[in-house]
Write a protein that holds these residues in place. Structure first.
Motif, mmCIF file in Angstrom:
data_model
loop_
_atom_site.group_PDB
_atom_site.id
_atom_site.type_symbol
_atom_site.label_atom_id
_atom_site.label_comp_id
_atom_site.label_asym_id
_atom_site.label_seq_id
_atom_site.Cartn_x
_atom_site.Cartn_y
_atom_site.Cartn_z
ATOM 1 N N MET A 1 0.861 -1.194 0.000
ATOM 2 C CA MET A 1 0.000 0.000 0.000
ATOM 3 C C MET A 1 0.892 1.236 0.000
ATOM 4 O O MET A 1 1.754 1.378 0.860
ATOM 5 N N PRO A 2 0.690 2.158 -0.947
ATOM 6 C CA PRO A 2 1.510 3.370 -0.998
ATOM 7 C C PRO A 2 1.414 4.164 0.293
ATOM 8 O O PRO A 2 0.388 4.177 0.971
ATOM 9 N N ALA A 3 2.514 4.852 0.623
ATOM 10 C CA ALA A 3 2.548 5.621 1.869
ATOM 11 C C ALA A 3 1.501 6.730 1.885
ATOM 12 O O ALA A 3 1.045 7.146 2.943
ATOM 13 N N ASN A 4 1.128 7.236 0.696
ATOM 14 C CA ASN A 4 0.162 8.328 0.618
ATOM 15 C C ASN A 4 -1.252 7.831 0.356
ATOM 16 O O ASN A 4 -2.110 8.572 -0.126
ATOM 17 N N ALA A 5 -1.524 6.567 0.657
ATOM 18 C CA ALA A 5 -2.859 6.017 0.450
ATOM 19 C C ALA A 5 -3.880 6.783 1.283
ATOM 20 O O ALA A 5 -3.608 7.190 2.410
ATOM 21 N N SER A 6 -5.060 6.977 0.729
ATOM 22 C CA SER A 6 -6.113 7.708 1.436
ATOM 23 C C SER A 6 -6.708 6.844 2.534
ATOM 24 O O SER A 6 -6.549 5.613 2.554
ATOM 25 N N GLU A 7 -7.416 7.501 3.444
ATOM 26 C CA GLU A 7 -8.075 6.754 4.515
ATOM 27 C C GLU A 7 -9.077 5.760 3.932
ATOM 28 O O GLU A 7 -9.187 4.620 4.398
ATOM 29 N N GLU A 8 -9.809 6.170 2.903
ATOM 30 C CA GLU A 8 -10.792 5.276 2.288
ATOM 31 C C GLU A 8 -10.127 4.018 1.739
ATOM 32 O O GLU A 8 -10.636 2.904 1.905
ATOM 33 N N GLU A 9 -8.975 4.176 1.095
ATOM 34 C CA GLU A 9 -8.248 3.019 0.563
ATOM 35 C C GLU A 9 -7.781 2.118 1.698
ATOM 36 O O GLU A 9 -7.846 0.888 1.598
ATOM 37 N N LEU A 10 -7.305 2.721 2.779
ATOM 38 C CA LEU A 10 -6.831 1.927 3.911
ATOM 39 C C LEU A 10 -7.975 1.175 4.572
ATOM 40 O O LEU A 10 -7.820 0.000 4.954
ATOM 41 N N LEU A 11 -9.125 1.799 4.721
ATOM 42 C CA LEU A 11 -10.271 1.141 5.341
ATOM 43 C C LEU A 11 -10.753 -0.044 4.514
ATOM 44 O O LEU A 11 -11.278 -1.023 5.062
ATOM 45 N N LYS A 12 -10.575 0.030 3.207
ATOM 46 C CA LYS A 12 -10.967 -1.088 2.353
ATOM 47 C C LYS A 12 -10.041 -2.283 2.546
ATOM 48 O O LYS A 12 -10.453 -3.433 2.406
ATOM 49 N N GLN A 13 -8.780 -2.007 2.859
ATOM 50 C CA GLN A 13 -7.787 -3.069 2.970
ATOM 51 C C GLN A 13 -7.718 -3.668 4.373
ATOM 52 O O GLN A 13 -7.265 -4.800 4.543
ATOM 53 N N ALA A 14 -8.163 -2.927 5.375
ATOM 54 C CA ALA A 14 -7.961 -3.341 6.772
ATOM 55 C C ALA A 14 -9.282 -3.696 7.437
ATOM 56 O O ALA A 14 -10.269 -2.968 7.324
ATOM 57 N N ARG A 15 -9.281 -4.814 8.190
ATOM 58 C CA ARG A 15 -10.467 -5.195 8.949
ATOM 59 C C ARG A 15 -10.363 -4.766 10.410
ATOM 60 O O ARG A 15 -11.376 -4.546 11.063
ATOM 61 N N PHE A 16 -9.144 -4.642 10.927
ATOM 62 C CA PHE A 16 -8.946 -4.273 12.330
ATOM 63 C C PHE A 16 -8.221 -2.932 12.374
ATOM 64 O O PHE A 16 -7.026 -2.847 12.100
ATOM 65 N N VAL A 17 -8.962 -1.878 12.703
ATOM 66 C CA VAL A 17 -8.428 -0.517 12.718
ATOM 67 C C VAL A 17 -8.533 0.017 14.141
ATOM 68 O O VAL A 17 -9.606 -0.055 14.759
ATOM 69 N N PHE A 18 -7.434 0.549 14.660
ATOM 70 C CA PHE A 18 -7.465 1.034 16.032
ATOM 71 C C PHE A 18 -6.472 2.176 16.231
ATOM 72 O O PHE A 18 -5.481 2.303 15.505
#
Length: 295
Positions: A1-18
């Protein structure tokens, strides 16, 4: 995942966010870390769970091992939002970070509403399914039927099952993961997304509770709600379009069927307002009610 990935992109890739605070660098509290990852592990205290499956929703206050990605660097005592997926389950858990966002100042605003973490994850999954859906409708299941290609062949009285000049229809190999297809006929109340101008829509779904299919919605007459539908796609086309959860032509044996295979593809009517809000955020929904076409 690129370092400048948006929050929306990260939320799509991650199931456990904290949100968490780094406790120790190059350390782990689980034994199952791969040797190649040991130099990239840190121990993080979970300060607040944002998005998670139900099994991980109560980890607030606990320490977890985070395997950082390439280029991700943090310091002891640093606070950040960790976008992760759990990969190691022992007395403690180990997670792989698909992204990390540093918290600057007292707080970092997240796009996800601070509700129950499991609800946030379900909402994110519903949004992803709405983005790829061909048609979204509200309506009621009026009947369940066998697809034509699943029905036993009709026999004429006195006729042999096979005649000398007739060929047996090709039979599919029986699989241990046989879906046992059924078709739900849905009376359409309104079209929320996509083009559909008929009073009814037919949804092919697996009746089987096999491990491959048990999470797919099982429809019954009288069921009302929001149906998030995908057209069946050939394997290559599905990969090209990036549509998750659609069937191949060989599996569905039809080129004119809708499916709803992901748990998020059916939503009860009380979720209708949220569905409308999410659709407005990704595209302009279809206007008008179904029923103009009497065919």
């Amino acid at each position: 995942m690129p370092a400048n990935a948006s929050e929306e992109e990260l939320l799509k890739q991650a199931r456990f966010v904290f949100k968490g605070t780094v406790q120790k660098l190059k350390a782990a509290n689980v034994a199952g870390v791969d040797k190649k990852d040991k130099g990239r592990t840190i121990i993080v205290r979970v300060d607040e769970v944002v998005q998670a499956p139900e099994s991980l929703g109560d980890y607030t206050g606990q320490d977890v091992t985070v395997i950082l990605g390439e280029g991700q660097q943090l310091k002891a005592g640093q606070k950040a939002v960790f976008y992760t997926n759990a990969t190691i389950f022992e007395d403690n858990i180990g997670v792989e970070a698909v992204g990390v966002r540093e918290i600057e100042g007292p707080a970092l605003a997240l796009g996800a509403a601070f509700r129950d973490p499991a609800i946030n994850l379900a909402s994110q999954q519903m949004k992803e399914r709405l983005e790829t859906a061909d048609v979204v409708v509200t309506g009621e299941v009026t009947s369940i039927r066998l697809p034509e290609d699943e029905q036993p062949p009709a026999r004429t009285r006195g006729a042999r099952s096979l005649t000398e000049d007739a060929e047996a229809p090709p039979r599919r190999p029986i699989s241990e993961h046989e879906p046992h297809w059924r078709e739900a006929v849905v009376a359409v109340a309104n079209v929320e997304k996509g083009a559909h101008n008929k009073k009814e829509v037919v949804i092919r779904f697996p009746e089987s509770n096999d491990v491959r299919w048990y999470k797919a919605p099982k429809f019954r007459p009288g069921q009302q709600g929001v149906f998030i539908l995908h057209k069946t796609q050939p394997t290559r086309s599905a990969r090209t379009r990036g549509i998750a959860g659609t069937l191949t032509d060989s599996e569905a044996e039809t080129t004119d069927a809708y499916t709803a295979l992901h748990p998020a593809d059916f939503q009860p009517l009380q979720q209708h307002p949220e569905v409308q809000t999410l659709i407005r955020g990704i595209a302009t929904p279809a206007k008008g009610n179904a029923g103009s076409d009497n065919s």
